[in-house]
Motif scaffolding. Sequence first.
Motif, PDB file in Angstrom:
ATOM      1  N   SER A 231       0.824  -1.202   0.000  1.00 22.26           N
ATOM      2  CA  SER A 231       0.000   0.000   0.000  1.00 22.26           C
ATOM      3  C   SER A 231       0.860   1.255   0.000  1.00 22.26           C
ATOM      4  O   SER A 231       0.551   2.240  -0.675  1.00 22.26           O
ATOM      5  N   VAL A 232       1.975   1.217   0.745  1.00 21.20           N
ATOM      6  CA  VAL A 232       2.875   2.369   0.761  1.00 21.20           C
ATOM      7  C   VAL A 232       3.524   2.552  -0.603  1.00 21.20           C
ATOM      8  O   VAL A 232       3.617   3.674  -1.119  1.00 21.20           O
TER       9      VAL A 232
ATOM     10  N   ASP B 229      -5.826  13.944   4.170  1.00 19.45           N
ATOM     11  CA  ASP B 229      -6.455  15.259   4.202  1.00 19.45           C
ATOM     12  C   ASP B 229      -5.346  16.252   3.925  1.00 19.45           C
ATOM     13  O   ASP B 229      -4.313  16.258   4.609  1.00 19.45           O
ATOM     14  N   VAL B 230      -5.538  17.095   2.914  1.00 30.23           N
ATOM     15  CA  VAL B 230      -4.461  17.952   2.426  1.00 30.23           C
ATOM     16  C   VAL B 230      -4.819  19.422   2.643  1.00 30.23           C
ATOM     17  O   VAL B 230      -5.907  19.868   2.290  1.00 30.23           O
ATOM     18  N   GLU B 231      -3.875  20.155   3.225  1.00 27.80           N
ATOM     19  CA  GLU B 231      -3.991  21.603   3.337  1.00 27.80           C
ATOM     20  C   GLU B 231      -2.779  22.225   2.660  1.00 27.80           C
ATOM     21  O   GLU B 231      -1.658  21.780   2.870  1.00 27.80           O
ATOM     22  N   VAL B 232      -3.022  23.249   1.846  1.00 27.43           N
ATOM     23  CA  VAL B 232      -1.954  23.850   1.052  1.00 27.43           C
ATOM     24  C   VAL B 232      -1.891  25.356   1.302  1.00 27.43           C
ATOM     25  O   VAL B 232      -2.925  26.028   1.346  1.00 27.43           O
ATOM     26  N   GLU B 233      -0.679  25.860   1.468  1.00 21.21           N
ATOM     27  CA  GLU B 233      -0.423  27.298   1.475  1.00 21.21           C
ATOM     28  C   GLU B 233       0.491  27.591   0.295  1.00 21.21           C
ATOM     29  O   GLU B 233       1.535  26.956   0.141  1.00 21.21           O
TER      30      GLU B 233
ATOM     31  N   SER C 123      -6.301   6.862   6.431  1.00 19.95           N
ATOM     32  CA  SER C 123      -6.444   5.439   6.711  1.00 19.95           C
ATOM     33  C   SER C 123      -5.929   5.104   8.102  1.00 19.95           C
ATOM     34  O   SER C 123      -4.963   5.704   8.594  1.00 19.95           O
ATOM     35  N   ARG C 124      -6.539   4.110   8.720  1.00 23.27           N
ATOM     36  CA  ARG C 124      -6.125   3.683  10.055  1.00 23.27           C
ATOM     37  C   ARG C 124      -4.704   3.139  10.034  1.00 23.27           C
ATOM     38  O   ARG C 124      -3.922   3.382  10.959  1.00 23.27           O
TER      39      ARG C 124
END
Length: 215
Positions: free
Chosen positions: A121-122, A142-146, A161-162
């Motif tokens: 999976s990796v 979950d992606v946050e972009v600056e 994912s767990r």
Amino acid sequence: MMSFVSCAPRLARAALFAGLLLTVGLAAAPADDGLARVQQRVAQVPVLRGQFQQEKQVSGFRNPLRSQGSFLLAREQGVVWTTLKPFPSELVLTRDRIVSRQRDGGTRIEVDGRQQPALRSVNAMMFALMSGDVKALTGTFDVEVESPADRTWRMSLTPKSRALAQAFTSVQLRGDRYVREVEITEASGDRTHLVFSELSETPVRLTAEEAARFD
């Protein structure tokens, strides 16, 4: 990277480090404006070479563990991490396997990703990043972009994912034309900080010696 000598989980972490570096290859049409801006700023190259410095702060230890060396990234083959200090070693990651070996070839440990679900999976994520499959990126994190106006950018990834959340709580990336820094916070509280330097896109093809290192 660090000296990887035995267990699959540690090799899986190495695969993730490599996959994060490979975000320089984002090429698909992102659904997010922030990712679109990053796509416009990063280099799209078949081969990338450079140096790395790694500092790992282990919970319960005052002094961090430090290592340094070079890396070779080839979009079609994978990544070779060559640690020079404190102990010479080499880690090779391809789509189907992870190989850890001493630089003199005296010790070789190979893990078949097809027989290890976690590693598989990796590796799948690594090559999704390399090929620019942004859907896979946003499906895993979950992606946050600056992305300020000075052509730099920062990206924060939180695993969905767990399985990944059991290993990592967050990943921070900073870059411009390339990924320059990666900071990984593990579930254990350990932190790894990677800094990349002396990045070069030439020559654009692997030499015979470089290609042989993927064997």
